[in-house]
Design a protein around this motif. Sequence first.
Motif, mmCIF file in Angstrom:
data_model
loop_
_atom_site.group_PDB
_atom_site.id
_atom_site.type_symbol
_atom_site.label_atom_id
_atom_site.label_comp_id
_atom_site.label_asym_id
_atom_site.label_seq_id
_atom_site.Cartn_x
_atom_site.Cartn_y
_atom_site.Cartn_z
ATOM 1 N N LYS A 1 -78.911 -34.961 -6.239
ATOM 2 C CA LYS A 1 -77.632 -34.811 -6.944
ATOM 3 C C LYS A 1 -77.062 -33.408 -6.744
ATOM 4 O O LYS A 1 -77.792 -32.416 -6.802
ATOM 5 N N TYR A 2 -75.757 -33.355 -6.510
ATOM 6 C CA TYR A 2 -75.004 -32.104 -6.429
ATOM 7 C C TYR A 2 -73.675 -32.337 -7.126
ATOM 8 O O TYR A 2 -72.891 -33.194 -6.704
ATOM 9 N N LYS A 3 -73.452 -31.619 -8.211
ATOM 10 C CA LYS A 3 -72.292 -31.873 -9.075
ATOM 11 C C LYS A 3 -72.317 -33.345 -9.492
ATOM 12 O O LYS A 3 -73.296 -33.805 -10.046
ATOM 13 N N LYS A 4 -71.268 -34.117 -9.172
ATOM 14 C CA LYS A 4 -71.250 -35.522 -9.574
ATOM 15 C C LYS A 4 -71.670 -36.464 -8.447
ATOM 16 O O LYS A 4 -71.634 -37.681 -8.602
ATOM 17 N N LYS A 5 -72.070 -35.882 -7.312
ATOM 18 C CA LYS A 5 -72.429 -36.690 -6.143
ATOM 19 C C LYS A 5 -73.926 -36.965 -6.102
ATOM 20 O O LYS A 5 -74.749 -36.058 -6.266
ATOM 21 N N SER A 6 -74.283 -38.228 -5.865
ATOM 22 C CA SER A 6 -75.674 -38.625 -5.669
ATOM 23 C C SER A 6 -75.890 -38.920 -4.190
ATOM 24 O O SER A 6 -75.000 -39.435 -3.509
#
Length: 277
Positions: free
Chosen positions: A251-256
């Motif tokens: 996960k990075y910010k809202k991205k999976s």
Amino acid sequence: MINFNSKLLQKEQVQLTSENRGFKYGDGIFETIKVVHNKVIFWEDHYFRLMASMRMLRMEIPMEFTLEFLEQEIMKTVRSLELTGMFRVRLNVFRKDGGLYTPETNGIDYLIEATGYQYETKESYEIDVFKDFYNYSGLLSTIKTNNRMLNTLASIYADENDLDNCVLVNERKGVVEVANGNIFIVKNGVVKTPALTEGCIKGIVRGKVIEILTKNKDFTVEETAISPFEIQKADEVFITNAIMGIQVVTKYKKKSFDTQIGSKLLANLRVLQIAGI
């Protein structure tokens, strides 16, 4: 036990003075090394990086500092623990005491410490960008010097914000690395990692992963400038260092992210490690 200039000492017996240049000026470098079943993993790569770093910092390289000698000193330190399994070893080289910014000598002391260690890759791993300070680009940033203040602050930030790691950026706001390793992003079969000119450490496992990918016709490898925005658009992200090997990012910010490629690379890396053993 601590190995200080080839002498095995108890921790409380090691005496570094107030004039220690590693302490006063960060005038030192180090290698973090994995030892498994009495074998030093990727030792030649670590050794030649250490030698290159010492030359760049104008440290005198002792005649006895051969590949074989330092490997023996590492193993002597590990065996003094009277344990088996995996070990995390730190080999620290620093200029001898004396002088202000200008040292009295370019001669060196060294210290080797080993601890039993077991790293398990995490199924869930979240990162974000650390924006408070920059990791300035340039060749000096590619060396593992004792000055790790930026990495320390980024790690504190990660801990305070329930993150597993933080991405460091340079003065151009380009991605450099994470607090404890190199970073790779995957998009449509293209694998990108920051070029050394971006200021990242010339990681040992970074080099091994590039080597593995270069031999795989399914991927194109690019050492280049990367923006934080590209991380969010990536299919996969993973990080590397000498101890954990490869850790996939989920996960990075809202991205999976997917983790298939990173997981396969970890398996390939383990084969290389076994071959080295």
